[in-house]
Design an enzyme around this catalytic site. Structure first.
Site, short mmCIF file in Angstrom:
data_model
loop_
_atom_site.label_atom_id
_atom_site.label_comp_id
_atom_site.label_asym_id
_atom_site.label_seq_id
_atom_site.Cartn_x
_atom_site.Cartn_y
_atom_site.Cartn_z
N GLU A 182 -0.70 8.73 7.72
CA GLU A 182 -2.04 8.72 8.30
C GLU A 182 -2.01 8.64 9.83
OE1 GLU A 182 -3.61 5.21 6.38
OE2 GLU A 182 -3.19 3.95 8.11
N GLU B 28 2.78 -1.58 11.26
CA GLU B 28 2.49 -0.15 11.38
C GLU B 28 3.01 0.46 12.68
OE1 GLU B 28 -1.56 0.68 10.16
OE2 GLU B 28 -1.22 -0.31 8.25
N GLU C 162 1.34 -0.36 1.44
CA GLU C 162 1.54 0.42 2.66
C GLU C 162 2.49 -0.39 3.54
OE1 GLU C 162 -1.30 2.84 5.73
OE2 GLU C 162 -1.62 0.69 5.50
N HIS D 97 -11.53 1.99 -4.67
CA HIS D 97 -11.12 1.58 -3.33
C HIS D 97 -11.85 0.32 -2.92
CE1 HIS D 97 -10.92 2.12 1.26
NE2 HIS D 97 -9.73 1.77 0.84
N HIS E 149 -2.95 -1.88 0.94
CA HIS E 149 -2.73 -1.44 2.32
C HIS E 149 -2.88 -2.62 3.28
CE1 HIS E 149 -2.58 3.13 2.40
NE2 HIS E 149 -2.35 2.75 1.16
N GLU E 150 -2.05 -2.59 4.31
CA GLU E 150 -2.00 -3.65 5.33
C GLU E 150 -1.66 -5.04 4.79
OE1 GLU E 150 -5.18 -1.89 5.20
OE2 GLU E 150 -4.30 -0.28 6.38
C1 NOJ Z 1 -6.36 1.92 6.39
C2 NOJ Z 1 -5.63 2.50 5.23
O1 NOJ Z 1 -4.24 2.57 5.49
C3 NOJ Z 1 -6.19 3.84 4.94
O2 NOJ Z 1 -5.46 4.46 3.93
C4 NOJ Z 1 -7.65 3.70 4.60
O3 NOJ Z 1 -8.19 4.99 4.44
C5 NOJ Z 1 -8.41 2.98 5.70
N1 NOJ Z 1 -7.75 1.77 6.06
C6 NOJ Z 1 -9.83 2.63 5.26
O4 NOJ Z 1 -9.78 1.70 4.22
CA CA Z 2 -2.90 1.42 7.25
#
Ligand code: NOJ
Ligand code: CA
Length: 704
Positions: free
Chosen positions: A498, A165, A492, A403, A473-474
């Protein structure tokens, strides 16, 4: 085994050369018996002679003393249809050569090196055949080199074991310093970059002769992610695998194979963006019946938490369990009323998905404690009514997106996964966004190591078993596995929009680099579409998106993904209904893609044709410098007039001083038209092009 020598020029050293149009691969065993390869493009060196091999815990010399047992070649030219994608048919054209080699010393280990030579580069992988003296073994290091022919310009991020990131740095290879950035990027939750001179892949390089080179990997399965160690003096890049908790790189069991190492090259930057090499190196879909997989746009209860307007947690106090109840803070975003408001907006605007984060208990102390049993993925907060929202969403033909934030506790998620996916099936969720913010559990493992690579794949397979689409994500950055698992819509694994919410953000050039780097491996959930560009972060005056509004629209075309968020609040879209029309119209699945022009770090202009429709969409973006993007519409059907709706920066727009200024105009166009789009500093333009109806033919003026 049958070893063929067809079509090859083999000498005693095993010296072999294969050419496919402008690309040439040379391979030999050198005097030490080490495998050595090199790559040329149009006679120019891309990879100088570079050695290959391994250090195994069981055999420290798996890089020398080899002899050639034989070679096999084959030629492939085929096409296949992706379930979704940038094009509706992908050509896979390559020549393959397999070198079967055996060590003359020690236990006589066998190794196969498989090369594929494409029109746009070379890929290779190692295979460990079944053999008596190598069964279960451990990779201590992979020694693959990529020796550069000059001190090229590199677009890189630090070789961090836990994060992708970072903003990109453009520098000479010899100027790489991963620590400088890794130390200062405090906005990234977990940063582990022990090698000062390591970078992530996909790595983009540009030579001073104007060659564009991308180095990455394809089909990363049961192995750890490859980073590249930079030797500044020799300009050599060496594969550096992310270690596990005890320092090993990969545990293998012969027969087994490594991911493909990919070298994509062209003298035209757009060719890199059009390359299908990484997809082609992945296996065809493992999912037979794919009708439940569908690309989509979505909105979500998300930006309001990113900006601090509401919270994921229900209570401000982790320990507020008074008589078993949490004390509500009044700021909880994922409450039933708010979710219904988003569902209503989605239904009104033809958006299929609504992501809801912070719906399940555990967010009061979810981050930073390295706690193992952090979430259970089935217990809602008291103000989130699962059954009522299931009913409500279904009544509006909208899907709520599940989620599952794991907080990096992969062991916890592994234990809960079956329950979590059953919960999704029972309650009407057809897709899930997972996340791995924080240090990994098993403690000592890294986001990009073999253990986690296997975990992400397990989650994709488990999702497929339950007919659920997934967005991770991550994770480690993608390597084309979405061909094999088309339910893996996006991930991601890069610095998303973000970061503009909670940090210094992404510089205006960021989105012109991503397609050449991170996106080479697969689609990204970047979350574009922020319309309220400044002033969304309470108390931080200079916090803003580093683009104009029109550029936010263009990103739906230039940053390809089958999963695209419209990330801003419904009320901000209602305030700009005219501009929001583009987000409503733009599809997420395509028949065809033309990269009109592109230069990493500077600009990208792309035109795509909507899947199964006659409509085209264009996106043009620039970095901090204004420019004119010219798009010849020669791809339009002859004899047909179209309506082009142009969403452009206003004359006085500027990403910093006047980002919200846009203008929307309509014109009649045909295949002789050339659009000239003026992009502001940090700006962009988006265009929809649809066949004109009888009324428009009369009422709308011609473009000139
Ligand atoms: C990081 C994620 O990239 C983001 O999209 C998410 O809202 C937060 N973590 C919380 O899960
Ligand atoms: Ca992230």
């Amino acid at each position: 085994m049958l070893f063929l020598q067809t079509g090859l020029y083999a000498q005693e050293t095993g010296s072999t050369s294969i050419t496919m149009n402008k690309v040439r691969l040379d391979f030999k065993l050198n005097a030490k018996g080490s495998p050595v390869y090199s790559v040329y493009y149009n006679q120019q060196p891309v990879i100088q002679p570079s050695s290959m091999g391994f250090i195994l815990l069981e055999d420290s010399s798996m890089d020398k003393n080899f002899e050639l047992l034989g070679t096999e070649t084959k030629k492939v030219d085929e096409s296949w249809k992706p379930v979704w994608g940038e094009v509706n048919s992908v050509r896979n054209h390559y020549e393959q050569v397999v070198f079967h080699i055996r060590q003359k010393s020690g236990a006589g280990h066998l190794l196969d090196i498989i090369f594929r030579i494409f029109d746009d580069g070379v890929a290779f992988r190692y295979e460990f055949p079944k053999q008596p003296a190598l069964k279960y073994f451990t990779v201590a290091d992979e020694l693959t080199q990529f020796n550069m022919a000059g001190d090229h310009t590199a677009f890189w991020i630090p070789g961090d074991y836990d994060s992708n990131e970072y903003p990109y740095t453009k520098s000479r290879i010899s100027e790489v310093d991963a620590w400088k950035l890794a130390k200062s990027a405090t906005e990234i939750a977990v940063r582990v970059a022990p090698d000062q001179f390591a970078v992530q892949t996909p790595l983009l390089l540009k030579t001073k002769e104007g060659l564009y080179i991308n180095i990455h990997e394809a089909a990363l399965v049961d192995y750890s992610s490859m980073q590249l160690h930079v030797d500044k003096a020799s300009l050599s890049l060496t594969s550096k695998l992310v270690p596990d908790a005890v320092g090993n790189k990969a545990y293998l069991h012969a027969p087994s194979k490594t991911p493909w190492r990919t070298i994509i090259v062209s003298d035209k930057a757009p060719d890199l963006l059009a390359s299908k090499m990484i997809l082609n190196l992945n296996e065809p879909s493992a999912i037979q019946q794919t009708s439940w997989i569908a690309p989509m746009k979505f909105i979500g209860i998300w930006w309001e938490m990113q900006t601090g307007k509401s919270t994921w947690s229900y209570s401000a106090y982790p320990d507020s369990l008074v008589n078993g109840a949490l004390i509500p803070s009044g700021k909880h975003g994922a409450n039933t009323t708010n979710v219904k408001r988003y569902i209503d907006f989605a239904a009104q605007n033809g958006i299929k998905g609504v992501l809801v984060e912070g719906w399940n208990t555990g967010w009061e102390d979810w981050f930073g404690t390295w706690k193992e049993n952090v979430f259970d993925f089935v217990t809602p907060y008291p103000d989130f009514d699962v059954k009522e929202l299931k009913r409500y969403a279904a009544s509006k033909s909208v899907n709520i997106i599940m989620h599952n934030e794991t907080s990096g506790s992969a062991t916890n998620y592994d234990r809960q996964m079956d329950t979590a996916f059953r919960f999704m099936n029972e309650n009407g969720y057809t897709s899930v966004k997972t996340g791995y913010v924080g240090r990994i559990i098993p403690r000592g493992e890294h986001h990009d190591g073999q253990w986690m690579v296997n975990h992400y794949l397990r989650s994709i397979q488990k999702a497929a078993d339950h007919k659920v689409m997934i967005d991770i994500h991550e994770p480690t950055r993608p390597t084309g596995l979405h061909r094999t698992y088309p339910n893996f819509l996006a991930s991601e694994a890069a610095r998303g929009n973000e970061f503009n919410a909670f940090s210094i953000g992404n510089p205006p050039e960021h989105e012109t680099i991503l397609p050449f780097t991170r996106l080479m491996g697969g689609p990204m959930d970047y979350t574009p579409g922020i319309f309220d560009i400044k002033g969304y972060a309470p108390g931080v005056a200079d916090r803003q998106i580093h683009t104009t509004l029109a550029k936010q629209l263009a990103l739906y075309v230039t940053l390809y993904s089958p999963l695209q968020m419209a990330a801003d609040y419904p009320e901000n879209y209602d305030a700009h209904k005219d501009a929001f029309q583009f987000i409503k119209d733009v599809p997420v699945d395509w028949d065809d893609t033309n990269i009109i022009e592109a230069e990493p770090g500077d600009y990208i202009t792309i035109v795509r044709k909507e899947k199964n429709a006659a409509n085209w969409f264009a996106g043009a973006i620039t970095d901090e410098n204004n420019r004119i993007a010219a798009i010849p519409l020669s791809f339009l059907d002859n004899g047909i007039k179209y309506i082009a709706t142009i969403y452009a920066d206003a004359a006085d727009a500027d990403w910093k001083t006047n980002p919200g200024a846009y203008k929307i105009e309509q014109f009649l166009v045909d295949n002789k038209t050339q659009l000239k789009l003026k992009l502001a500093n940090g700006g962009g333009a988006a265009v929809s092009i649809k066949p004109a109806d009888a009324v428009q033919l009369k009422a709308v003026k011609k473009y000139k």
